[in-house]
Design a protein around this motif. Structure first.
Motif, PDB file in Angstrom:
ATOM      1  N   LEU A 121       1.160   2.463 -12.142  1.00 46.36           N
ATOM      2  CA  LEU A 121       1.700   2.479 -10.785  1.00 46.36           C
ATOM      3  C   LEU A 121       2.800   1.442 -10.618  1.00 46.36           C
ATOM      4  O   LEU A 121       2.647   0.292 -11.034  1.00 46.36           O
ATOM      5  N   VAL A 122       3.902   1.868  -9.995  1.00 45.82           N
ATOM      6  CA  VAL A 122       4.934   0.939  -9.546  1.00 45.82           C
ATOM      7  C   VAL A 122       4.969   1.031  -8.018  1.00 45.82           C
ATOM      8  O   VAL A 122       4.962   2.130  -7.462  1.00 45.82           O
ATOM      9  N   THR A 123       4.974  -0.126  -7.362  1.00 46.03           N
ATOM     10  CA  THR A 123       5.073  -0.161  -5.908  1.00 46.03           C
ATOM     11  C   THR A 123       6.454  -0.665  -5.505  1.00 46.03           C
ATOM     12  O   THR A 123       7.086  -1.440  -6.229  1.00 46.03           O
ATOM     13  N   VAL A 124       6.917  -0.194  -4.342  1.00 46.90           N
ATOM     14  CA  VAL A 124       8.185  -0.627  -3.768  1.00 46.90           C
ATOM     15  C   VAL A 124       7.824  -1.312  -2.448  1.00 46.90           C
ATOM     16  O   VAL A 124       7.505  -0.651  -1.463  1.00 46.90           O
ATOM     17  N   ASN A 125       7.832  -2.651  -2.477  1.00 45.04           N
ATOM     18  CA  ASN A 125       7.311  -3.413  -1.351  1.00 45.04           C
ATOM     19  C   ASN A 125       8.034  -4.755  -1.308  1.00 45.04           C
ATOM     20  O   ASN A 125       8.095  -5.452  -2.321  1.00 45.04           O
ATOM     21  N   THR A 126       8.566  -5.124  -0.151  1.00 49.21           N
ATOM     22  CA  THR A 126       9.299  -6.390  -0.035  1.00 49.21           C
ATOM     23  C   THR A 126       8.367  -7.599  -0.007  1.00 49.21           C
ATOM     24  O   THR A 126       8.834  -8.729  -0.028  1.00 49.21           O
ATOM     25  N   ALA A 127       7.060  -7.353   0.048  1.00 47.60           N
ATOM     26  CA  ALA A 127       6.059  -8.427   0.007  1.00 47.60           C
ATOM     27  C   ALA A 127       5.184  -8.225  -1.235  1.00 47.60           C
ATOM     28  O   ALA A 127       4.105  -7.646  -1.165  1.00 47.60           O
ATOM     29  N   PRO A 128       5.663  -8.672  -2.414  1.00 45.12           N
ATOM     30  CA  PRO A 128       4.955  -8.384  -3.674  1.00 45.12           C
ATOM     31  C   PRO A 128       3.518  -8.894  -3.711  1.00 45.12           C
ATOM     32  O   PRO A 128       2.647  -8.235  -4.273  1.00 45.12           O
ATOM     33  N   ASP A 129       3.261 -10.056  -3.112  1.00 50.72           N
ATOM     34  CA  ASP A 129       1.885 -10.572  -3.125  1.00 50.72           C
ATOM     35  C   ASP A 129       0.957  -9.668  -2.338  1.00 50.72           C
ATOM     36  O   ASP A 129      -0.170  -9.399  -2.745  1.00 50.72           O
ATOM     37  N   ARG A 130       1.435  -9.185  -1.198  1.00 53.39           N
ATOM     38  CA  ARG A 130       0.627  -8.270  -0.398  1.00 53.39           C
ATOM     39  C   ARG A 130       0.407  -6.957  -1.151  1.00 53.39           C
ATOM     40  O   ARG A 130      -0.692  -6.426  -1.157  1.00 53.39           O
ATOM     41  N   ALA A 131       1.456  -6.452  -1.786  1.00 55.16           N
ATOM     42  CA  ALA A 131       1.319  -5.204  -2.554  1.00 55.16           C
ATOM     43  C   ALA A 131       0.242  -5.366  -3.621  1.00 55.16           C
ATOM     44  O   ALA A 131      -0.641  -4.516  -3.761  1.00 55.16           O
ATOM     45  N   LYS A 132       0.304  -6.473  -4.340  1.00 59.83           N
ATOM     46  CA  LYS A 132      -0.663  -6.713  -5.416  1.00 59.83           C
ATOM     47  C   LYS A 132      -2.085  -6.804  -4.865  1.00 59.83           C
ATOM     48  O   LYS A 132      -3.024  -6.249  -5.420  1.00 59.83           O
ATOM     49  N   ARG A 133      -2.237  -7.503  -3.738  1.00 64.24           N
ATOM     50  CA  ARG A 133      -3.558  -7.680  -3.127  1.00 64.24           C
ATOM     51  C   ARG A 133      -4.121  -6.337  -2.626  1.00 64.24           C
ATOM     52  O   ARG A 133      -5.278  -6.010  -2.894  1.00 64.24           O
ATOM     53  N   LEU A 134      -3.298  -5.556  -1.924  1.00 61.92           N
ATOM     54  CA  LEU A 134      -3.788  -4.288  -1.366  1.00 61.92           C
ATOM     55  C   LEU A 134      -4.073  -3.273  -2.468  1.00 61.92           C
ATOM     56  O   LEU A 134      -5.100  -2.587  -2.429  1.00 61.92           O
ATOM     57  N   ILE A 135      -3.184  -3.175  -3.450  1.00 62.87           N
ATOM     58  CA  ILE A 135      -3.426  -2.246  -4.561  1.00 62.87           C
ATOM     59  C   ILE A 135      -4.657  -2.700  -5.341  1.00 62.87           C
ATOM     60  O   ILE A 135      -5.465  -1.885  -5.783  1.00 62.87           O
ATOM     61  N   GLY A 136      -4.841  -4.011  -5.474  1.00 64.07           N
ATOM     62  CA  GLY A 136      -6.037  -4.531  -6.136  1.00 64.07           C
ATOM     63  C   GLY A 136      -7.310  -4.062  -5.449  1.00 64.07           C
ATOM     64  O   GLY A 136      -8.294  -3.707  -6.111  1.00 64.07           O
ATOM     65  N   ARG A 137      -7.299  -4.039  -4.122  1.00 61.16           N
ATOM     66  CA  ARG A 137      -8.465  -3.548  -3.373  1.00 61.16           C
ATOM     67  C   ARG A 137      -8.691  -2.064  -3.632  1.00 61.16           C
ATOM     68  O   ARG A 137      -9.835  -1.627  -3.822  1.00 61.16           O
ATOM     69  N   VAL A 138      -7.615  -1.277  -3.626  1.00 65.06           N
ATOM     70  CA  VAL A 138      -7.732   0.162  -3.882  1.00 65.06           C
ATOM     71  C   VAL A 138      -8.278   0.402  -5.288  1.00 65.06           C
ATOM     72  O   VAL A 138      -9.201   1.203  -5.486  1.00 65.06           O
ATOM     73  N   VAL A 139      -7.708  -0.298  -6.271  1.00 69.62           N
ATOM     74  CA  VAL A 139      -8.136  -0.150  -7.667  1.00 69.62           C
ATOM     75  C   VAL A 139      -9.630  -0.467  -7.796  1.00 69.62           C
ATOM     76  O   VAL A 139     -10.387   0.284  -8.433  1.00 69.62           O
ATOM     77  N   GLU A 140     -10.060  -1.561  -7.181  1.00 77.36           N
ATOM     78  CA  GLU A 140     -11.465  -1.965  -7.256  1.00 77.36           C
ATOM     79  C   GLU A 140     -12.368  -0.928  -6.579  1.00 77.36           C
ATOM     80  O   GLU A 140     -13.393  -0.529  -7.128  1.00 77.36           O
ATOM     81  N   ASP A 141     -11.979  -0.477  -5.390  1.00 80.49           N
ATOM     82  CA  ASP A 141     -12.800   0.471  -4.635  1.00 80.49           C
ATOM     83  C   ASP A 141     -12.917   1.831  -5.333  1.00 80.49           C
ATOM     84  O   ASP A 141     -13.910   2.525  -5.166  1.00 80.49           O
ATOM     85  N   LEU A 142     -11.889   2.203  -6.089  1.00 87.68           N
ATOM     86  CA  LEU A 142     -11.866   3.537  -6.708  1.00 87.68           C
ATOM     87  C   LEU A 142     -12.069   3.510  -8.218  1.00 87.68           C
ATOM     88  O   LEU A 142     -11.875   4.520  -8.888  1.00 87.68           O
ATOM     89  N   LYS A 143     -12.495   2.362  -8.762  1.00 92.70           N
ATOM     90  CA  LYS A 143     -12.565   2.227 -10.221  1.00 92.70           C
ATOM     91  C   LYS A 143     -13.530   3.218 -10.873  1.00 92.70           C
ATOM     92  O   LYS A 143     -13.380   3.529 -12.051  1.00 92.70           O
ATOM     93  N   ASP A 144     -14.508   3.731 -10.133  1.00 89.75           N
ATOM     94  CA  ASP A 144     -15.421   4.730 -10.689  1.00 89.75           C
ATOM     95  C   ASP A 144     -14.752   6.089 -10.850  1.00 89.75           C
ATOM     96  O   ASP A 144     -15.206   6.915 -11.644  1.00 89.75           O
TER      97      ASP A 144
END
Length: 119
Positions: A12-35
């Motif tokens: 995944l590549v994200t296009v977001n002017t707030a890279p830390d927020r992008a990383k944090r939110l995608i991290g939550r999605v990845v964790e929640d959907l890892k199964d």
């Protein structure tokens, strides 16, 4: 019932002017959907002009545009990505979602829409 393996990995590549927020939110999605899915957040770019190089360098399966972009800007980023890889799957968050409803709404929106995107 046997646990099936998660599909992927999807880069995944994200296009977001707030890279830390992008990383944090995608991290939550990845964790929640890892199964269900293995998602690797390969890169974030902060400008639409950086999309082509990011797609060429990271060879992602997915490109997400964040909610700070207008629909026109998101479409431009997607067109650039598809110019490099016509098979890339793309997803745009509705403009203003983060500002109006907060990070939890962003995470939920991605989780609700990802199964249809990944088929």
């Amino acid at each position: 019932m046997a646990q099936s393996r998660p599909s992927g990995p999807y880069r995944l590549v994200t296009v977001n002017t707030a890279p830390d927020r992008a990383k944090r939110l995608i991290g939550r999605v990845v964790e929640d959907l890892k199964d269900k899915y293995t998602i690797i957040h390969a890169a974030n770019v902060t400008a639409i002009e950086e999309v082509q190089k990011a797609v060429e360098d990271n060879k992602p399966d997915l490109l997400f545009t964040a909610s700070m972009w207008t629909p026109v800007e998101s479409q431009r980023a997607i067109a650039i990505a598809k110019g490099v890889n016509p098979d890339i799957k793309t997803f745009s968050l509705p403009q203003g979602l983060q500002v109006e409803r907060g990070p939890d709404a962003v995470v939920e929106y991605i989780k609700e829409n990802l199964p249809a995107l990944l088929g």
